[in-house]
Design an enzyme around this catalytic site. Structure first.
Site, mmCIF file in Angstrom:
data_model
loop_
_atom_site.group_PDB
_atom_site.id
_atom_site.type_symbol
_atom_site.label_atom_id
_atom_site.label_comp_id
_atom_site.label_asym_id
_atom_site.label_seq_id
_atom_site.Cartn_x
_atom_site.Cartn_y
_atom_site.Cartn_z
ATOM 1 N N ASP A 1 49.561 37.924 45.228
ATOM 2 C CA ASP A 1 48.522 38.769 44.664
ATOM 3 C C ASP A 1 48.076 39.826 45.678
ATOM 4 O OD1 ASP A 1 46.502 39.170 42.462
ATOM 5 O OD2 ASP A 1 45.117 38.710 44.092
ATOM 6 N N GLU B 1 52.693 41.878 44.547
ATOM 7 C CA GLU B 1 51.984 42.812 43.669
ATOM 8 C C GLU B 1 51.459 43.967 44.522
ATOM 9 O OE1 GLU B 1 48.055 42.977 40.736
ATOM 10 O OE2 GLU B 1 48.072 41.750 42.553
#
Length: 554
Positions: free
Chosen positions: A214, A283
Protein backbone atom coordinates in the site's frame (compact mmCIF):
# COMPACT_ATOMS: atom_id res chain seq x y z
CA UNK A 1 -3.71 -30.72 -6.69
CA UNK A 2 -0.74 -30.65 -4.35
CA UNK A 3 2.23 -31.31 -6.62
CA UNK A 4 4.61 -31.96 -3.75
CA UNK A 5 2.38 -34.81 -2.52
CA UNK A 6 1.44 -36.25 -5.90
CA UNK A 7 4.90 -36.35 -7.51
CA UNK A 8 6.86 -39.61 -7.20
CA UNK A 9 9.26 -39.51 -4.29
CA UNK A 10 12.54 -37.90 -5.28
CA UNK A 11 11.03 -35.78 -8.07
CA UNK A 12 10.93 -32.13 -7.00
CA UNK A 13 9.38 -29.43 -9.13
CA UNK A 14 11.21 -26.15 -8.63
CA UNK A 15 8.80 -23.25 -8.11
CA UNK A 16 8.55 -20.73 -10.91
CA UNK A 17 10.10 -17.57 -9.48
CA UNK A 18 8.61 -15.64 -12.40
CA UNK A 19 5.03 -16.84 -11.87
CA UNK A 20 3.96 -13.25 -11.22
CA UNK A 21 5.04 -12.01 -14.65
CA UNK A 22 1.79 -11.87 -16.57
CA UNK A 23 -0.26 -13.29 -13.70
CA UNK A 24 -3.96 -12.52 -13.27
CA UNK A 25 -4.57 -11.48 -9.66
CA UNK A 26 -8.06 -11.34 -8.12
CA UNK A 27 -8.55 -8.73 -5.41
CA UNK A 28 -10.68 -9.76 -2.43
CA UNK A 29 -12.07 -7.01 -0.20
CA UNK A 30 -12.69 -9.22 2.85
CA UNK A 31 -15.37 -7.09 4.54
CA UNK A 32 -17.57 -7.55 1.48
CA UNK A 33 -16.79 -10.99 0.10
CA UNK A 34 -18.61 -13.50 2.34
CA UNK A 35 -19.86 -13.38 5.92
CA UNK A 36 -19.57 -16.77 7.63
CA UNK A 37 -20.63 -15.94 11.21
CA UNK A 38 -23.70 -13.74 10.77
CA UNK A 39 -22.30 -10.40 11.93
CA UNK A 40 -22.83 -8.70 8.56
CA UNK A 41 -19.09 -8.41 7.86
CA UNK A 42 -17.09 -10.67 5.56
CA UNK A 43 -14.30 -12.74 7.07
CA UNK A 44 -11.50 -15.19 6.33
CA UNK A 45 -13.71 -18.26 6.73
CA UNK A 46 -16.05 -16.71 4.19
CA UNK A 47 -13.19 -16.30 1.73
CA UNK A 48 -12.29 -19.97 2.18
CA UNK A 49 -15.91 -20.91 1.44
CA UNK A 50 -15.81 -18.99 -1.86
CA UNK A 51 -12.29 -19.80 -3.08
CA UNK A 52 -13.58 -22.29 -5.64
CA UNK A 53 -15.36 -19.43 -7.44
CA UNK A 54 -12.03 -17.63 -7.79
CA UNK A 55 -10.15 -20.76 -8.84
CA UNK A 56 -12.86 -21.52 -11.42
CA UNK A 57 -12.13 -18.17 -13.09
CA UNK A 58 -8.65 -19.43 -13.90
CA UNK A 59 -6.72 -16.66 -12.15
CA UNK A 60 -3.26 -17.21 -10.72
CA UNK A 61 -3.47 -15.47 -7.34
CA UNK A 62 -5.63 -13.60 -4.87
CA UNK A 63 -4.78 -10.31 -3.20
CA UNK A 64 -6.53 -9.90 0.14
CA UNK A 65 -7.07 -6.36 1.40
CA UNK A 66 -6.06 -5.78 5.07
CA UNK A 67 -7.36 -8.10 7.79
CA UNK A 68 -4.93 -7.12 10.57
CA UNK A 69 -6.01 -5.87 13.99
CA UNK A 70 -7.32 -2.35 13.56
CA UNK A 71 -9.78 0.20 14.97
CA UNK A 72 -11.18 0.13 11.40
CA UNK A 73 -11.40 3.89 10.99
CA UNK A 74 -10.03 3.30 7.48
CA UNK A 75 -11.24 -0.29 7.35
CA UNK A 76 -7.98 -2.07 8.08
CA UNK A 77 -5.58 0.40 6.49
CA UNK A 78 -5.02 1.72 10.02
CA UNK A 79 -3.11 -1.21 11.56
CA UNK A 80 -2.78 -1.61 15.33
CA UNK A 81 -1.04 -5.03 15.23
CA UNK A 82 0.77 -6.27 12.12
CA UNK A 83 1.14 -9.83 13.42
CA UNK A 84 -2.45 -10.71 14.20
CA UNK A 85 -5.85 -11.03 12.53
CA UNK A 86 -8.60 -8.69 13.67
CA UNK A 87 -11.26 -10.74 15.51
CA UNK A 88 -13.95 -9.54 13.09
CA UNK A 89 -12.12 -11.44 10.34
CA UNK A 90 -11.17 -14.52 12.38
CA UNK A 91 -7.90 -15.86 13.74
CA UNK A 92 -4.39 -16.69 12.62
CA UNK A 93 -5.61 -20.28 12.42
CA UNK A 94 -8.26 -19.19 9.91
CA UNK A 95 -5.58 -17.46 7.88
CA UNK A 96 -3.42 -20.60 7.88
CA UNK A 97 -6.43 -22.60 6.69
CA UNK A 98 -7.02 -20.05 3.92
CA UNK A 99 -3.43 -20.34 2.75
CA UNK A 100 -3.65 -24.14 2.68
CA UNK A 101 -6.96 -24.19 0.80
CA UNK A 102 -5.83 -21.58 -1.74
CA UNK A 103 -2.61 -23.46 -2.43
CA UNK A 104 -4.55 -26.70 -2.82
CA UNK A 105 -6.64 -24.98 -5.50
CA UNK A 106 -3.53 -23.72 -7.27
CA UNK A 107 -3.92 -20.11 -6.11
CA UNK A 108 -1.08 -17.94 -4.81
CA UNK A 109 -1.90 -15.59 -1.92
CA UNK A 110 -0.79 -11.95 -1.69
CA UNK A 111 -1.68 -9.85 1.35
CA UNK A 112 -2.03 -6.09 1.57
CA UNK A 113 0.91 -4.81 3.62
CA UNK A 114 0.42 -1.25 4.93
CA UNK A 115 3.89 -0.05 5.90
CA UNK A 116 3.79 3.71 5.45
CA UNK A 117 1.63 4.38 8.52
CA UNK A 118 -0.07 2.68 11.46
CA UNK A 119 -3.13 3.35 13.58
CA UNK A 120 -2.69 5.83 16.41
CA UNK A 121 -3.81 2.91 18.60
CA UNK A 122 -0.69 0.93 17.72
CA UNK A 123 1.54 0.44 20.79
CA UNK A 124 4.44 1.92 18.85
CA UNK A 125 2.64 5.24 18.48
CA UNK A 126 1.32 5.19 22.02
CA UNK A 127 4.90 4.95 23.27
CA UNK A 128 6.27 7.42 20.72
CA UNK A 129 3.68 10.03 21.69
CA UNK A 130 4.27 9.73 25.43
CA UNK A 131 7.42 11.89 25.50
CA UNK A 132 10.44 12.92 23.44
CA UNK A 133 12.97 10.59 25.08
CA UNK A 134 11.37 7.12 24.94
CA UNK A 135 12.79 4.25 22.88
CA UNK A 136 10.34 4.87 20.03
CA UNK A 137 10.37 8.67 20.18
CA UNK A 138 11.74 8.84 16.63
CA UNK A 139 9.59 6.04 15.13
CA UNK A 140 7.08 8.53 13.72
CA UNK A 141 7.48 11.88 11.97
CA UNK A 142 7.44 14.57 14.66
CA UNK A 143 8.17 18.26 14.19
CA UNK A 144 7.95 21.46 16.20
CA UNK A 145 5.36 24.10 15.44
CA UNK A 146 6.32 27.32 13.71
CA UNK A 147 6.72 30.30 16.07
CA UNK A 148 3.08 31.22 15.48
CA UNK A 149 1.94 27.71 16.44
CA UNK A 150 1.03 26.66 12.91
CA UNK A 151 2.15 23.34 11.33
CA UNK A 152 5.78 22.87 10.21
CA UNK A 153 4.98 23.23 6.50
CA UNK A 154 2.17 23.27 3.93
CA UNK A 155 1.79 19.52 3.39
CA UNK A 156 -1.82 18.34 2.99
CA UNK A 157 -3.64 15.14 3.83
CA UNK A 158 -5.26 13.07 1.11
CA UNK A 159 -8.36 12.95 3.31
CA UNK A 160 -8.52 16.75 3.56
CA UNK A 161 -6.87 19.49 5.61
CA UNK A 162 -3.35 19.70 6.95
CA UNK A 163 -1.16 16.59 7.01
CA UNK A 164 -0.06 17.62 10.51
CA UNK A 165 -1.89 16.96 13.78
CA UNK A 166 -0.98 18.51 17.14
CA UNK A 167 -0.14 16.28 20.10
CA UNK A 168 -0.56 17.93 23.48
CA UNK A 169 1.47 15.16 25.11
CA UNK A 170 4.64 15.82 23.12
CA UNK A 171 3.84 19.43 22.30
CA UNK A 172 4.71 18.67 18.69
CA UNK A 173 2.99 17.94 15.42
CA UNK A 174 2.99 14.47 13.85
CA UNK A 175 2.65 13.73 10.13
CA UNK A 176 -0.36 11.87 8.69
CA UNK A 177 -0.79 11.64 4.94
CA UNK A 178 -4.23 10.10 5.43
CA UNK A 179 -6.52 10.26 8.50
CA UNK A 180 -5.17 11.99 11.60
CA UNK A 181 -5.58 8.58 13.25
CA UNK A 182 -3.02 7.17 10.77
CA UNK A 183 0.37 8.63 11.81
CA UNK A 184 3.23 8.14 9.37
CA UNK A 185 6.18 5.99 10.34
CA UNK A 186 9.66 7.52 10.12
CA UNK A 187 11.55 5.43 7.58
CA UNK A 188 14.67 7.55 8.12
CA UNK A 189 15.06 5.56 11.35
CA UNK A 190 16.84 2.23 10.59
CA UNK A 191 15.08 0.56 13.52
CA UNK A 192 11.71 1.24 11.87
CA UNK A 193 12.90 -0.34 8.64
CA UNK A 194 14.22 -3.38 10.50
CA UNK A 195 10.95 -3.90 12.32
CA UNK A 196 8.86 -3.60 9.17
CA UNK A 197 11.08 -6.11 7.37
CA UNK A 198 10.53 -8.40 10.34
CA UNK A 199 6.77 -8.02 9.81
CA UNK A 200 7.15 -9.02 6.16
CA UNK A 201 9.22 -12.04 7.19
CA UNK A 202 6.53 -13.08 9.70
CA UNK A 203 3.95 -13.42 6.92
CA UNK A 204 6.35 -14.97 4.41
CA UNK A 205 7.20 -17.60 7.00
CA UNK A 206 3.48 -18.18 7.41
CA UNK A 207 3.21 -19.11 3.74
CA UNK A 208 2.11 -16.02 1.84
CA UNK A 209 3.38 -15.73 -1.70
CA UNK A 210 3.96 -12.01 -1.55
CA UNK A 211 2.49 -8.60 -0.93
CA UNK A 212 0.51 -5.79 -2.40
CA UNK A 213 2.36 -2.82 -0.89
CA UNK A 214 0.00 0.00 0.00
CA UNK A 215 1.12 3.58 -0.80
CA UNK A 216 4.64 2.42 -1.63
CA UNK A 217 5.86 5.87 -2.68
CA UNK A 218 4.81 7.43 0.65
CA UNK A 219 7.37 5.61 2.82
CA UNK A 220 9.91 8.42 3.06
CA UNK A 221 9.43 12.14 3.54
CA UNK A 222 11.84 15.00 2.92
CA UNK A 223 13.94 15.22 6.08
CA UNK A 224 14.20 19.00 5.72
CA UNK A 225 10.38 19.31 5.63
CA UNK A 226 10.40 21.69 2.67
CA UNK A 227 7.10 23.13 1.45
CA UNK A 228 5.51 21.59 -1.63
CA UNK A 229 5.19 24.04 -4.54
CA UNK A 230 1.82 24.81 -6.12
CA UNK A 231 0.64 22.74 -9.07
CA UNK A 232 -0.75 24.48 -12.14
CA UNK A 233 -4.53 23.95 -12.45
CA UNK A 234 -4.19 22.27 -15.84
CA UNK A 235 -1.86 19.67 -14.29
CA UNK A 236 -4.30 18.53 -11.60
CA UNK A 237 -5.05 14.99 -12.69
CA UNK A 238 -5.46 12.96 -9.50
CA UNK A 239 -7.50 9.76 -9.66
CA UNK A 240 -9.59 10.19 -6.50
CA UNK A 241 -11.78 13.25 -5.78
CA UNK A 242 -9.77 15.79 -7.81
CA UNK A 243 -12.72 18.16 -7.89
CA UNK A 244 -13.11 18.61 -4.12
CA UNK A 245 -9.73 18.07 -2.49
CA UNK A 246 -7.01 20.79 -2.47
CA UNK A 247 -4.46 18.00 -2.00
CA UNK A 248 -4.48 17.95 -5.79
CA UNK A 249 -3.36 21.58 -5.92
CA UNK A 250 0.20 20.77 -4.81
CA UNK A 251 3.19 19.34 -6.62
CA UNK A 252 4.13 16.64 -4.11
CA UNK A 253 7.89 16.88 -4.35
CA UNK A 254 8.68 16.54 -0.68
CA UNK A 255 5.98 14.64 1.22
CA UNK A 256 6.49 11.45 -0.88
CA UNK A 257 8.49 10.07 -3.84
CA UNK A 258 11.83 10.44 -2.05
CA UNK A 259 15.00 8.83 -3.47
CA UNK A 260 15.82 7.11 -0.16
CA UNK A 261 12.93 4.77 -0.86
CA UNK A 262 14.96 2.84 -3.41
CA UNK A 263 17.39 1.52 -0.80
CA UNK A 264 14.57 0.30 1.43
CA UNK A 265 12.94 -1.47 -1.51
CA UNK A 266 16.24 -3.20 -2.20
CA UNK A 267 16.30 -4.42 1.41
CA UNK A 268 12.75 -5.72 1.05
CA UNK A 269 13.57 -7.46 -2.24
CA UNK A 270 16.63 -9.09 -0.70
CA UNK A 271 14.40 -10.51 2.03
CA UNK A 272 11.84 -11.78 -0.46
CA UNK A 273 14.51 -13.36 -2.64
CA UNK A 274 15.29 -15.71 0.26
CA UNK A 275 11.93 -17.40 -0.38
CA UNK A 276 11.19 -19.75 -3.29
CA UNK A 277 8.88 -17.54 -5.34
CA UNK A 278 7.70 -14.49 -3.41
CA UNK A 279 6.60 -11.35 -5.24
CA UNK A 280 5.49 -7.78 -4.51
CA UNK A 281 3.30 -5.32 -6.36
CA UNK A 282 3.58 -1.71 -5.25
CA UNK A 283 0.76 0.84 -5.29
CA UNK A 284 2.16 4.07 -6.72
CA UNK A 285 -0.25 6.91 -6.02
CA UNK A 286 0.93 9.95 -7.93
CA UNK A 287 -0.76 11.96 -10.66
CA UNK A 288 2.39 13.64 -12.00
CA UNK A 289 5.30 11.23 -11.66
CA UNK A 290 3.63 7.80 -11.60
CA UNK A 291 5.22 6.37 -14.72
CA UNK A 292 8.74 7.39 -13.79
CA UNK A 293 8.30 6.09 -10.24
CA UNK A 294 7.03 2.76 -11.54
CA UNK A 295 10.03 2.51 -13.83
CA UNK A 296 12.44 3.33 -11.00
CA UNK A 297 10.82 0.93 -8.53
CA UNK A 298 10.63 -2.07 -10.88
CA UNK A 299 13.92 -1.75 -12.78
CA UNK A 300 16.97 -3.90 -12.32
CA UNK A 301 15.47 -6.97 -10.58
CA UNK A 302 16.52 -5.65 -7.17
CA UNK A 303 13.44 -3.72 -6.01
CA UNK A 304 9.73 -4.59 -6.31
CA UNK A 305 8.67 -6.96 -9.04
CA UNK A 306 5.86 -4.83 -10.46
CA UNK A 307 3.89 -1.68 -9.73
CA UNK A 308 0.17 -1.14 -9.67
CA UNK A 309 -0.77 1.30 -12.37
CA UNK A 310 -3.30 4.14 -11.92
CA UNK A 311 -3.45 5.30 -15.54
CA UNK A 312 -6.74 3.49 -16.20
CA UNK A 313 -8.30 4.12 -12.78
CA UNK A 314 -9.29 7.68 -13.68
CA UNK A 315 -12.50 9.03 -15.13
CA UNK A 316 -10.87 10.04 -18.40
CA UNK A 317 -12.73 8.26 -21.24
CA UNK A 318 -10.53 5.35 -22.30
CA UNK A 319 -10.94 5.62 -26.06
CA UNK A 320 -8.51 3.82 -28.35
CA UNK A 321 -6.37 6.91 -28.77
CA UNK A 322 -6.06 7.27 -24.98
CA UNK A 323 -4.88 3.67 -24.67
CA UNK A 324 -2.38 4.20 -27.47
CA UNK A 325 -1.01 7.30 -25.68
CA UNK A 326 -0.72 5.68 -22.24
CA UNK A 327 0.81 2.47 -23.53
CA UNK A 328 3.29 4.36 -25.72
CA UNK A 329 4.40 6.52 -22.79
CA UNK A 330 4.60 3.50 -20.53
CA UNK A 331 6.68 1.40 -22.90
CA UNK A 332 9.04 4.35 -23.37
CA UNK A 333 9.44 4.88 -19.62
CA UNK A 334 9.39 1.41 -18.10
CA UNK A 335 12.54 -0.11 -19.61
CA UNK A 336 13.03 -3.53 -18.04
CA UNK A 337 10.33 -2.88 -15.41
CA UNK A 338 6.91 -4.49 -15.24
CA UNK A 339 3.38 -3.14 -14.93
CA UNK A 340 0.29 -4.39 -13.14
CA UNK A 341 -2.82 -3.04 -14.85
CA UNK A 342 -6.31 -2.58 -13.41
CA UNK A 343 -9.55 -0.83 -14.31
CA UNK A 344 -11.22 -1.09 -10.88
CA UNK A 345 -10.30 -1.51 -7.21
CA UNK A 346 -11.60 -0.72 -3.72
CA UNK A 347 -10.73 3.00 -3.97
CA UNK A 348 -12.37 4.11 -7.22
CA UNK A 349 -15.78 4.07 -8.88
CA UNK A 350 -16.27 0.74 -10.67
CA UNK A 351 -15.19 1.20 -14.26
CA UNK A 352 -18.49 -0.01 -15.75
CA UNK A 353 -20.06 3.13 -14.24
CA UNK A 354 -17.03 5.42 -14.32
CA UNK A 355 -16.78 5.02 -18.10
CA UNK A 356 -20.54 4.48 -18.65
CA UNK A 357 -19.93 1.22 -20.51
CA UNK A 358 -22.61 -0.83 -22.21
CA UNK A 359 -22.52 -4.59 -21.76
CA UNK A 360 -20.65 -5.21 -25.06
CA UNK A 361 -18.17 -2.46 -24.14
CA UNK A 362 -17.56 -3.97 -20.70
CA UNK A 363 -16.58 -7.25 -22.32
CA UNK A 364 -14.34 -5.64 -24.89
CA UNK A 365 -12.52 -3.66 -22.22
CA UNK A 366 -12.07 -6.81 -20.15
CA UNK A 367 -10.51 -8.52 -23.15
CA UNK A 368 -8.21 -5.57 -23.74
CA UNK A 369 -7.10 -5.52 -20.09
CA UNK A 370 -6.25 -9.21 -20.32
CA UNK A 371 -4.16 -8.63 -23.46
CA UNK A 372 -1.93 -5.81 -22.19
CA UNK A 373 1.75 -6.35 -21.49
CA UNK A 374 2.03 -6.71 -17.73
CA UNK A 375 0.19 -8.45 -14.95
CA UNK A 376 -3.51 -7.83 -14.31
CA UNK A 377 -5.60 -7.13 -11.21
CA UNK A 378 -9.33 -7.88 -11.27
CA UNK A 379 -11.51 -6.48 -8.48
CA UNK A 380 -14.16 -8.72 -6.93
CA UNK A 381 -17.45 -8.43 -8.82
CA UNK A 382 -15.75 -7.16 -11.95
CA UNK A 383 -16.24 -10.60 -13.45
CA UNK A 384 -19.99 -10.16 -12.92
CA UNK A 385 -20.10 -6.80 -14.69
CA UNK A 386 -21.07 -4.96 -11.50
CA UNK A 387 -21.73 -1.24 -11.64
CA UNK A 388 -21.11 1.30 -8.89
CA UNK A 389 -23.76 0.98 -6.18
CA UNK A 390 -25.66 3.96 -4.84
CA UNK A 391 -25.19 4.27 -1.08
CA UNK A 392 -27.40 6.75 0.77
CA UNK A 393 -25.66 9.25 3.05
CA UNK A 394 -27.11 7.61 6.17
CA UNK A 395 -25.55 4.28 5.12
CA UNK A 396 -22.08 5.68 4.34
CA UNK A 397 -19.13 4.17 6.18
CA UNK A 398 -16.16 5.72 4.34
CA UNK A 399 -14.76 8.77 6.19
CA UNK A 400 -13.56 10.17 2.87
CA UNK A 401 -17.08 10.20 1.46
CA UNK A 402 -18.68 11.50 4.66
CA UNK A 403 -16.29 14.46 4.65
CA UNK A 404 -16.74 15.47 1.02
CA UNK A 405 -20.39 14.53 0.43
CA UNK A 406 -22.23 15.23 -1.85
CA UNK A 407 -19.67 16.27 -4.49
CA UNK A 408 -17.62 13.17 -3.74
CA UNK A 409 -19.56 10.21 -2.39
CA UNK A 410 -16.57 8.25 -1.18
CA UNK A 411 -15.55 4.69 -1.86
CA UNK A 412 -18.47 2.75 -0.42
CA UNK A 413 -20.19 2.38 -3.80
CA UNK A 414 -17.47 0.01 -5.01
CA UNK A 415 -17.25 -1.83 -1.67
CA UNK A 416 -20.80 -3.14 -1.31
CA UNK A 417 -21.15 -6.89 -0.66
CA UNK A 418 -20.56 -9.48 -3.36
CA UNK A 419 -23.86 -10.90 -4.69
CA UNK A 420 -23.84 -14.71 -4.70
CA UNK A 421 -27.52 -15.49 -5.18
CA UNK A 422 -30.47 -13.44 -6.42
CA UNK A 423 -33.32 -14.76 -4.25
CA UNK A 424 -32.13 -13.11 -1.04
CA UNK A 425 -32.07 -9.39 -0.23
CA UNK A 426 -28.51 -9.77 1.05
CA UNK A 427 -27.41 -11.64 -2.06
CA UNK A 428 -26.24 -14.67 -0.08
CA UNK A 429 -23.50 -12.56 1.45
CA UNK A 430 -24.87 -12.65 4.99
CA UNK A 431 -27.83 -13.92 7.03
CA UNK A 432 -28.12 -10.53 8.69
CA UNK A 433 -27.96 -6.86 7.73
CA UNK A 434 -24.63 -6.28 5.96
CA UNK A 435 -22.23 -3.51 6.92
CA UNK A 436 -23.10 -1.87 3.59
CA UNK A 437 -26.37 -2.53 1.76
CA UNK A 438 -26.41 -4.93 -1.16
CA UNK A 439 -27.32 -3.05 -4.34
CA UNK A 440 -30.68 -4.28 -5.65
CA UNK A 441 -29.44 -4.03 -9.23
CA UNK A 442 -26.53 -6.33 -8.38
CA UNK A 443 -28.83 -9.25 -7.50
CA UNK A 444 -29.67 -9.91 -11.15
CA UNK A 445 -25.93 -10.26 -11.80
CA UNK A 446 -25.32 -12.64 -8.88
CA UNK A 447 -22.89 -15.51 -9.32
CA UNK A 448 -25.75 -18.00 -9.14
CA UNK A 449 -27.52 -16.28 -12.01
CA UNK A 450 -24.45 -16.36 -14.25
CA UNK A 451 -22.71 -19.58 -13.24
CA UNK A 452 -24.11 -21.93 -15.87
CA UNK A 453 -24.99 -19.31 -18.49
CA UNK A 454 -22.54 -19.44 -21.39
CA UNK A 455 -23.73 -16.02 -22.58
CA UNK A 456 -22.95 -14.36 -19.23
CA UNK A 457 -20.25 -11.87 -18.33
CA UNK A 458 -18.86 -14.37 -15.84
CA UNK A 459 -18.43 -16.98 -18.56
CA UNK A 460 -16.83 -14.36 -20.81
CA UNK A 461 -14.18 -13.64 -18.15
CA UNK A 462 -13.46 -17.36 -17.83
CA UNK A 463 -13.02 -17.59 -21.59
CA UNK A 464 -10.71 -14.60 -21.81
CA UNK A 465 -8.56 -15.66 -18.88
CA UNK A 466 -8.27 -19.09 -20.49
CA UNK A 467 -7.36 -17.51 -23.84
CA UNK A 468 -4.71 -15.37 -22.16
CA UNK A 469 -3.18 -18.41 -20.50
CA UNK A 470 -3.07 -20.31 -23.79
CA UNK A 471 -0.70 -17.78 -25.39
CA UNK A 472 2.76 -17.24 -23.88
CA UNK A 473 2.85 -14.06 -25.96
CA UNK A 474 -0.04 -12.62 -23.90
CA UNK A 475 1.35 -13.73 -20.55
CA UNK A 476 5.00 -12.76 -20.78
CA UNK A 477 5.55 -11.35 -24.26
CA UNK A 478 6.63 -7.99 -25.65
CA UNK A 479 4.19 -5.53 -27.18
CA UNK A 480 4.45 -3.50 -30.39
CA UNK A 481 1.78 -0.83 -30.75
CA UNK A 482 0.39 -0.40 -34.26
CA UNK A 483 -1.91 2.57 -33.90
CA UNK A 484 -5.43 3.57 -32.93
CA UNK A 485 -7.04 4.89 -36.10
CA UNK A 486 -10.83 5.21 -36.26
CA UNK A 487 -11.21 3.98 -32.72
CA UNK A 488 -9.54 0.60 -33.36
CA UNK A 489 -6.56 -0.16 -31.13
CA UNK A 490 -4.06 -2.58 -32.69
CA UNK A 491 -0.91 -4.18 -31.37
CA UNK A 492 1.10 -7.38 -31.53
CA UNK A 493 2.34 -9.45 -28.62
CA UNK A 494 5.32 -11.72 -29.16
CA UNK A 495 7.22 -14.32 -27.16
CA UNK A 496 9.80 -16.66 -28.60
CA UNK A 497 8.49 -17.94 -31.94
CA UNK A 498 4.90 -16.83 -31.28
CA UNK A 499 3.40 -13.55 -32.50
CA UNK A 500 -0.21 -12.61 -31.77
CA UNK A 501 -2.03 -9.80 -33.58
CA UNK A 502 -4.77 -8.11 -31.52
CA UNK A 503 -7.30 -5.52 -32.70
CA UNK A 504 -10.09 -3.97 -30.60
CA UNK A 505 -12.97 -1.95 -32.04
CA UNK A 506 -13.61 0.48 -29.19
CA UNK A 507 -16.49 2.26 -30.93
CA UNK A 508 -20.23 1.70 -31.38
CA UNK A 509 -19.87 1.44 -35.17
CA UNK A 510 -18.59 -1.32 -37.43
CA UNK A 511 -14.98 -0.97 -38.52
CA UNK A 512 -13.03 -2.65 -41.33
CA UNK A 513 -9.37 -3.42 -40.72
CA UNK A 514 -6.88 -4.80 -43.20
CA UNK A 515 -5.90 -8.41 -42.70
CA UNK A 516 -2.33 -8.58 -41.34
CA UNK A 517 0.24 -9.45 -43.97
CA UNK A 518 1.62 -12.96 -43.99
CA UNK A 519 0.46 -16.37 -42.85
CA UNK A 520 -1.82 -15.53 -39.93
CA UNK A 521 -4.35 -17.89 -38.40
CA UNK A 522 -7.44 -16.35 -36.81
CA UNK A 523 -8.23 -17.61 -33.32
CA UNK A 524 -11.74 -18.99 -33.78
CA UNK A 525 -12.06 -19.78 -30.09
CA UNK A 526 -12.01 -16.14 -29.00
CA UNK A 527 -15.39 -15.01 -27.60
CA UNK A 528 -16.03 -12.40 -30.31
CA UNK A 529 -17.90 -12.17 -33.61
CA UNK A 530 -16.18 -11.05 -36.81
CA UNK A 531 -16.76 -11.15 -40.57
CA UNK A 532 -13.85 -11.59 -42.97
CA UNK A 533 -12.99 -11.67 -46.64
CA UNK A 534 -9.70 -12.01 -48.52
CA UNK A 535 -8.46 -8.53 -47.64
CA UNK A 536 -10.38 -7.22 -44.62
CA UNK A 537 -11.83 -8.18 -41.29
CA UNK A 538 -15.09 -6.51 -40.33
CA UNK A 539 -15.29 -5.79 -36.63
CA UNK A 540 -18.81 -5.07 -35.33
CA UNK A 541 -19.09 -2.54 -32.47
CA UNK A 542 -17.05 -3.51 -29.41
CA UNK A 543 -15.60 -6.65 -30.93
CA UNK A 544 -12.02 -7.89 -31.15
CA UNK A 545 -9.97 -10.20 -33.31
CA UNK A 546 -6.88 -12.28 -32.56
CA UNK A 547 -4.58 -13.83 -35.14
CA UNK A 548 -1.48 -15.91 -34.47
CA UNK A 549 1.64 -16.41 -36.57
CA UNK A 550 4.22 -19.07 -35.93
CA UNK A 551 7.68 -17.60 -36.56
CA UNK A 552 9.44 -20.97 -36.67
CA UNK A 553 11.56 -21.10 -39.87
CA UNK A 554 10.31 -23.53 -42.51
Amino acid sequence: MNLMQDMPQGDIVAPDKDWWRGAVIYQVYPRSFQDSNGDGIGDLAGIIHRLEHIADLGVDAIWISPFFRSPMLDFGYDVSDYRDVDPMFGTLGDFDALINRAHALGLKVLIDLVLSHTSNQHPWFQESQSNRTNAKADWYVWADAKPDGSPPNNWLSIFGGSAWEWSGERMQYFLHNFLKEQPDLNFHNPAVQDELLSVAQFWLDRGVDGFRLDTINFYFHDAALRDNPALAPEARNATIAPEVNPYNWQDHLYDKNQPENLDFLRRLRALMDRYPAATAVGEVGDGQYGLQIQADYTSGNDKVHMCYSFEFLSGQPPVAERFQQVLTEYEHAIGDGWACWAFSNHDVVRHASRWNLTEPARRLYAALLLCLRGSVCLYQGEELGLTEAYVAFEDLQDPYGIRFWPKFKGRDGCRTPMPWISDNQNGGFSDTKPWLPVAVEHLQRAVGEQWGDKTSTLHFYRQMIRLRGSYPALVKGDIVLQGAEDGVLRFTRSHGDQVLFCAFNMTDEERAIARPDGAWRLDRGAPFHIVEDDTHIMLPPYQAVFAVRDMTPE
